[in-house]
Design a protein around this motif. Structure first.
Motif, PDB file in Angstrom:
ATOM      1  N   VAL A  89      25.016-161.515  65.758  1.00 58.69           N
ATOM      2  CA  VAL A  89      25.701-160.258  65.474  1.00 58.69           C
ATOM      3  C   VAL A  89      25.930-160.087  63.975  1.00 58.69           C
ATOM      4  O   VAL A  89      25.734-158.998  63.416  1.00 58.69           O
ATOM      5  N   MET A  90      26.323-161.156  63.313  1.00 60.65           N
ATOM      6  CA  MET A  90      26.585-161.078  61.866  1.00 60.65           C
ATOM      7  C   MET A  90      25.295-160.788  61.090  1.00 60.65           C
ATOM      8  O   MET A  90      25.303-160.011  60.140  1.00 60.65           O
ATOM      9  N   ASP A  91      24.195-161.417  61.487  1.00 60.71           N
ATOM     10  CA  ASP A  91      22.912-161.154  60.819  1.00 60.71           C
ATOM     11  C   ASP A  91      22.507-159.695  60.966  1.00 60.71           C
ATOM     12  O   ASP A  91      22.024-159.070  60.029  1.00 60.71           O
ATOM     13  N   VAL A  92      22.726-159.144  62.157  1.00 62.79           N
ATOM     14  CA  VAL A  92      22.379-157.744  62.411  1.00 62.79           C
ATOM     15  C   VAL A  92      23.235-156.827  61.546  1.00 62.79           C
ATOM     16  O   VAL A  92      22.738-155.893  60.918  1.00 62.79           O
ATOM     17  N   GLU A  93      24.548-157.107  61.496  1.00 60.60           N
ATOM     18  CA  GLU A  93      25.447-156.276  60.679  1.00 60.60           C
ATOM     19  C   GLU A  93      25.129-156.386  59.189  1.00 60.60           C
ATOM     20  O   GLU A  93      25.119-155.392  58.471  1.00 60.60           O
ATOM     21  N   GLU A  94      24.871-157.607  58.731  1.00 59.41           N
ATOM     22  CA  GLU A  94      24.575-157.805  57.308  1.00 59.41           C
ATOM     23  C   GLU A  94      23.267-157.137  56.913  1.00 59.41           C
ATOM     24  O   GLU A  94      23.119-156.644  55.804  1.00 59.41           O
ATOM     25  N   ALA A  95      22.317-157.112  57.809  1.00 62.31           N
ATOM     26  CA  ALA A  95      21.028-156.486  57.518  1.00 62.31           C
ATOM     27  C   ALA A  95      21.121-154.967  57.585  1.00 62.31           C
ATOM     28  O   ALA A  95      20.241-154.265  57.087  1.00 62.31           O
ATOM     29  N   GLY A  96      22.177-154.450  58.198  1.00 56.20           N
ATOM     30  CA  GLY A  96      22.336-153.001  58.311  1.00 56.20           C
ATOM     31  C   GLY A  96      21.376-152.373  59.300  1.00 56.20           C
ATOM     32  O   GLY A  96      21.058-151.197  59.202  1.00 56.20           O
ATOM     33  N   VAL A  97      20.921-153.155  60.239  1.00 54.69           N
ATOM     34  CA  VAL A  97      19.980-152.660  61.242  1.00 54.69           C
ATOM     35  C   VAL A  97      20.770-152.290  62.493  1.00 54.69           C
ATOM     36  O   VAL A  97      21.229-153.145  63.225  1.00 54.69           O
ATOM     37  N   LEU A  98      20.944-151.013  62.722  1.00 55.82           N
ATOM     38  CA  LEU A  98      21.750-150.567  63.859  1.00 55.82           C
ATOM     39  C   LEU A  98      21.015-150.739  65.180  1.00 55.82           C
ATOM     40  O   LEU A  98      21.601-151.074  66.183  1.00 55.82           O
ATOM     41  N   ASP A  99      19.756-150.468  65.189  1.00 53.64           N
ATOM     42  CA  ASP A  99      18.979-150.539  66.434  1.00 53.64           C
ATOM     43  C   ASP A  99      18.065-151.751  66.458  1.00 53.64           C
ATOM     44  O   ASP A  99      16.889-151.665  66.812  1.00 53.64           O
ATOM     45  N   CYS A 100      18.628-152.901  66.122  1.00 52.14           N
ATOM     46  CA  CYS A 100      17.855-154.144  66.070  1.00 52.14           C
ATOM     47  C   CYS A 100      17.172-154.433  67.399  1.00 52.14           C
ATOM     48  O   CYS A 100      15.993-154.782  67.441  1.00 52.14           O
ATOM     49  N   PHE A 101      17.906-154.275  68.494  1.00 51.88           N
ATOM     50  CA  PHE A 101      17.336-154.621  69.790  1.00 51.88           C
ATOM     51  C   PHE A 101      16.272-153.625  70.236  1.00 51.88           C
ATOM     52  O   PHE A 101      15.316-153.996  70.907  1.00 51.88           O
ATOM     53  N   ALA A 103      14.256-152.037  68.135  1.00 48.06           N
ATOM     54  CA  ALA A 103      13.083-152.373  67.327  1.00 48.06           C
ATOM     55  C   ALA A 103      12.425-153.659  67.826  1.00 48.06           C
ATOM     56  O   ALA A 103      11.200-153.728  67.977  1.00 48.06           O
ATOM     57  N   ALA A 104      13.245-154.683  68.108  1.00 46.53           N
ATOM     58  CA  ALA A 104      12.694-155.958  68.584  1.00 46.53           C
ATOM     59  C   ALA A 104      12.074-155.796  69.971  1.00 46.53           C
ATOM     60  O   ALA A 104      10.976-156.305  70.237  1.00 46.53           O
ATOM     61  N   GLY A 105      12.763-155.067  70.851  1.00 43.87           N
ATOM     62  CA  GLY A 105      12.225-154.845  72.191  1.00 43.87           C
ATOM     63  C   GLY A 105      10.949-154.028  72.172  1.00 43.87           C
ATOM     64  O   GLY A 105      10.009-154.287  72.928  1.00 43.87           O
ATOM     65  N   SER A 106      10.899-153.030  71.293  1.00 47.03           N
ATOM     66  CA  SER A 106       9.691-152.213  71.161  1.00 47.03           C
ATOM     67  C   SER A 106       8.519-153.045  70.669  1.00 47.03           C
ATOM     68  O   SER A 106       7.400-152.920  71.168  1.00 47.03           O
ATOM     69  N   GLU A 107       8.785-153.904  69.703  1.00 49.47           N
ATOM     70  CA  GLU A 107       7.727-154.783  69.189  1.00 49.47           C
ATOM     71  C   GLU A 107       7.242-155.730  70.276  1.00 49.47           C
ATOM     72  O   GLU A 107       6.040-155.959  70.423  1.00 49.47           O
ATOM     73  N   LEU A 108       8.162-156.278  71.059  1.00 52.42           N
ATOM     74  CA  LEU A 108       7.792-157.161  72.161  1.00 52.42           C
ATOM     75  C   LEU A 108       6.941-156.410  73.185  1.00 52.42           C
ATOM     76  O   LEU A 108       5.902-156.921  73.623  1.00 52.42           O
ATOM     77  N   GLN A 109       7.348-155.201  73.558  1.00 57.41           N
ATOM     78  CA  GLN A 109       6.583-154.412  74.520  1.00 57.41           C
ATOM     79  C   GLN A 109       5.177-154.115  74.010  1.00 57.41           C
ATOM     80  O   GLN A 109       4.194-154.248  74.736  1.00 57.41           O
ATOM     81  N   ARG A 110       5.096-153.701  72.740  1.00 54.66           N
ATOM     82  CA  ARG A 110       3.823-153.269  72.164  1.00 54.66           C
ATOM     83  C   ARG A 110       2.853-154.429  71.939  1.00 54.66           C
ATOM     84  O   ARG A 110       1.660-154.311  72.225  1.00 54.66           O
ATOM     85  N   THR A 111       3.362-155.571  71.452  1.00 51.48           N
ATOM     86  CA  THR A 111       2.458-156.660  71.062  1.00 51.48           C
ATOM     87  C   THR A 111       2.305-157.763  72.096  1.00 51.48           C
ATOM     88  O   THR A 111       1.338-158.526  72.025  1.00 51.48           O
ATOM     89  N   GLN A 112       3.235-157.859  73.056  1.00 51.82           N
ATOM     90  CA  GLN A 112       3.182-158.954  74.019  1.00 51.82           C
ATOM     91  C   GLN A 112       3.094-158.479  75.471  1.00 51.82           C
ATOM     92  O   GLN A 112       2.178-158.853  76.190  1.00 51.82           O
ATOM     93  N   VAL A 113       4.043-157.646  75.882  1.00 49.13           N
ATOM     94  CA  VAL A 113       4.149-157.254  77.293  1.00 49.13           C
ATOM     95  C   VAL A 113       2.976-156.380  77.730  1.00 49.13           C
ATOM     96  O   VAL A 113       2.317-156.672  78.733  1.00 49.13           O
ATOM     97  N   ALA A 114       2.719-155.314  77.008  1.00 47.49           N
ATOM     98  CA  ALA A 114       1.639-154.399  77.409  1.00 47.49           C
ATOM     99  C   ALA A 114       0.273-155.087  77.451  1.00 47.49           C
ATOM    100  O   ALA A 114      -0.445-154.952  78.452  1.00 47.49           O
ATOM    101  N   PRO A 115      -0.112-155.844  76.407  1.00 49.79           N
ATOM    102  CA  PRO A 115      -1.417-156.516  76.498  1.00 49.79           C
ATOM    103  C   PRO A 115      -1.506-157.525  77.651  1.00 49.79           C
ATOM    104  O   PRO A 115      -2.528-157.609  78.328  1.00 49.79           O
TER     105      PRO A 115
END
Length: 130
Positions: A89-101, A103-115
């Motif tokens: 949680v602290m890493d996410v807040e410090e990075a200022g990334v509000l939609d971390c999950f 973005a990470a979930g989308s990347e997982l879907q696009r590069t791992q799950v779909a293929p």
């Protein structure tokens, strides 16, 4: 200081859209109304539909009356793949990334799950064509 409790956000619909755009085999999927979630994550319920056959039409009687049987059949998936993504949680807040999950979930879907889902779908199709 007053309590601040954030509601849980459900990103499933966003991730489903990412999957649909990334996967080649989504054209083989049934419409959402044709399937329901089962009692657990390994099950899905699909409709089993039967109709009576054709009958002779006559001018005096008209059409024969037919019947419809519509029930749901539980099917068990023949695979079970998943992963749990964790972010501090602290890493996410410090990075200022509000939609971390998202973005990470989308990347997982696009590069791992779909293929992987495409590979499974095409390898288990047994050579059938639509």
């Amino acid at each position: 200081m007053a309590n601040s409790i954030a509601y849980v956000k459900n990103y499933t619909s966003v991730l489903d859209e990412v999957y649909k755009r990334a996967a080649c085999s989504t054209c083989l999927n049934s419409p959402r109304r044709m399937a329901r979630a089962g009692r657990n994550a390994k099950e899905i319920m699909v409709p089993k539909i039967q109709v009576s056959g054709l009958g002779d039409y006559t001018r005096n009687v008209g059409y024969k009356t037919g019947s419809i049987t519509y029930e749901f059949e539980t099917k068990t998936f023949n695979y079970d793949r998943s992963i749990k993504l964790l972010a501090d949680v602290m890493d996410v807040e410090e990075a200022g990334v509000l939609d971390c999950f998202v973005a990470a979930g989308s990347e997982l879907q696009r590069t791992q799950v779909a293929p992987e889902a495409d590979a499974f779908t095409f390898s288990s199709s047994r050579g059938t064509r639509a």
